[in-house]
Design a protein around this motif. Structure first.
Motif: not given
Length: 453
Positions: A169-170, A189-190, A195-198, A241-246
């Motif tokens: 699970i994640i 970890t990712v 962040p909990d930010e706007t 399909a999402t391999a990274d999040i910025t």
């Protein structure tokens, strides 16, 4: 690796109340391998009702360490681990706010045993820790003390992991999703680093292409909604399909919307395109008919004429157009709001001057339409808009010159009295009707300050 946490506090509001006791057990799924258990001096009075509940008195915490004295150890203990708690938003919210007071951003993946128990063991009469322990025959000692409650939560977590039958699970913002639903690169970890930010966030595929761009007042929560709320084929495809999040933190919702709009136009991500085809946004278009009258229309189709304004939905666009019709005595029929072959209803009751029946000259009618369009745009003035910045020491500055967007930037709060500093912080940004529509909606928003120049 999990770190199971329970806290006792001086009240229920993490913004004003403080932690008075904390217990954190590092758990590898089989054994507790490290721990932090201590009373905390809250540097404030413990109310009698809290003492009655927890038995913790002001005298007991008088010589206890203050939170900053255990903060470093807690960071190391929880680093790389999933933050687990029974009602995790409460415990995690208090811990994060204690770190905020120290000027440190504390981010961890969270797992809420209340939510997971509801999912794996539905139908129980109550999911409070005490009642759960009774229903599931889990030993609970020293109720309403951090150590007793945390150790009971460790036992509950062990039971849930066994009941999950080894499926990986994640944790996602308190909830859990199956590992197979996410790309292998998207780990706890990712997700814990979100962040909990706007600001604005970007989903990338494994080819290095941006596939979705969004904005949110809370990036972590919004991305969690994408993942846990993925039900349609389109949404599940996008998540897998999402391999990274910025992301880019703005602090300001206004600038987040500007960045989102600009980047979508530049990148044209595949899942943003699909969203537009579903009609989630609309625009006000202007065309001239064969009789020379300016026609206005709300539509999601790009071929409807000159774009005047953009809106988040058709309903928002229709509402804005209705206000224009009433304020400037425009024709319902020529604004796409009345479909009968004869004159519009407003003409029948004397509110429309007869453009729909050729009774008003096109030049006279078009003059009012242009007045309505002008008013819908930014005022033809020069000013700065100051909004919340990406951190407490900065503000966001948006520059408007003669009714056009010039750009935006961040300025130190202690430099706001110097107008030249406001000019200097601005980075050029494209002006267009979408951007001006966004800015116009924030001119009178609470917390936004306008300074002319």
């Amino acid at each position: 690796m999990y770190v199971v946490v329970d806290i006792e506090t001086s009240g229920g509001n993490p913004l004003h109340d403080r932690i008075i006791e904390i217990a954190a057990y590092l758990y590898d799924g089989e054994t507790v391998i490290d721990e932090l258990v201590t009373l905390i001096d809250p540097e404030t009075n413990i109310p009698p009702y809290i003492t009655a509940l927890t038995s913790i008195t002001n005298a007991m915490v008088a010589n206890a360490p203050k939170f900053y004295e255990v903060a470093k150890k807690l960071v190391k203990l929880t680093e790389g681990a999933v933050f687990v708690a029974h009602n995790a938003p409460f415990d995690y919210g208090f811990v994060r706010n204690e770190y905020r007071r120290l000027g440190y951003t504390y981010n961890r993946s969270t797992l809420c045993t209340v939510r997971w128990t509801r999912k794996l063991i539905p139908g129980l009469p109550s999911y409070s820790l005490g009642n759960l322990c009774q229903s599931l025959q889990i030993q609970l000692e020293d109720r309403h003390r951090a150590s007793g409650d945390a150790l009971a939560t460790v036992k509950l977590l062990r039971l849930l992991l066994e009941k999950n039958k080894g499926e990986e699970i994640i944790p996602v913002n308190g909830s859990v999703v199956s590992r197979e639903k996410l790309h292998p690169n998207i780990t706890s970890t990712v997700l814990g680093a979100l962040p909990d930010e706007t600001g604005v966030y970007f989903f990338w595929n494994d080819k290095g292409e941006i596939i979705y761009i969004g904005k949110s007042l809370n990036i972590r929560s919004r991305i969690a909604q994408h993942i846990t709320g993925a039900k349609s084929r389109r949404d599940t495809e996008m998540v897998s399909a999402t391999a990274d999040i910025t992301w880019e933190i703005t602090g300001s919702e206004m600038v987040a919307l500007l960045l989102e709009s600009y980047n979508i136009k530049q990148e044209i991500p595949v899942y943003n395109r699909a969203q537009r085809r579903k009609g989630t946004s609309s625009s006000l278009f202007a065309t001239t008919d064969s009789n020379g009258y300016l026609n206005l229309k709300i539509s999601t189709k790009p071929e409807e004429g000159t774009v005047i304004s953009s809106f988040a939905s058709i309903a928002a666009g229709q509402k804005s157009l209705l206000r224009m019709v009433e304020e400037f005595a425009l024709c319902q029929k020529l604004c796409g709001l009345y479909t009968a072959s004869e004159g519009c209803f407003h003409n029948q009751i004397g509110l429309c001057r007869g453009a729909c029946k050729g009774e008003e000259l096109p030049a006279d009618y078009n003059r009012r339409v242009n007045e309505a369009i002008t008013k819908s745009d930014l005022p033809q003035a020069s000013f700065f808009l100051l909004d919340k910045g990406p951190d407490p020491e900065k503000v966001t500055v948006v520059k408007i010159e003669c009714g056009k967007l010039m750009g935006w930037g961040f300025c130190e709060k202690n430099s706001l009295s110097d107008v030249s500093m406001l000019h200097d912080c601005i980075k050029s940004f494209p002006d267009n009707r979408d951007a001006r529509t966004i800015i116009k909606s924030f001119i009178a928003a609470p917390g936004v300050k306008k300074i002319g120049f």
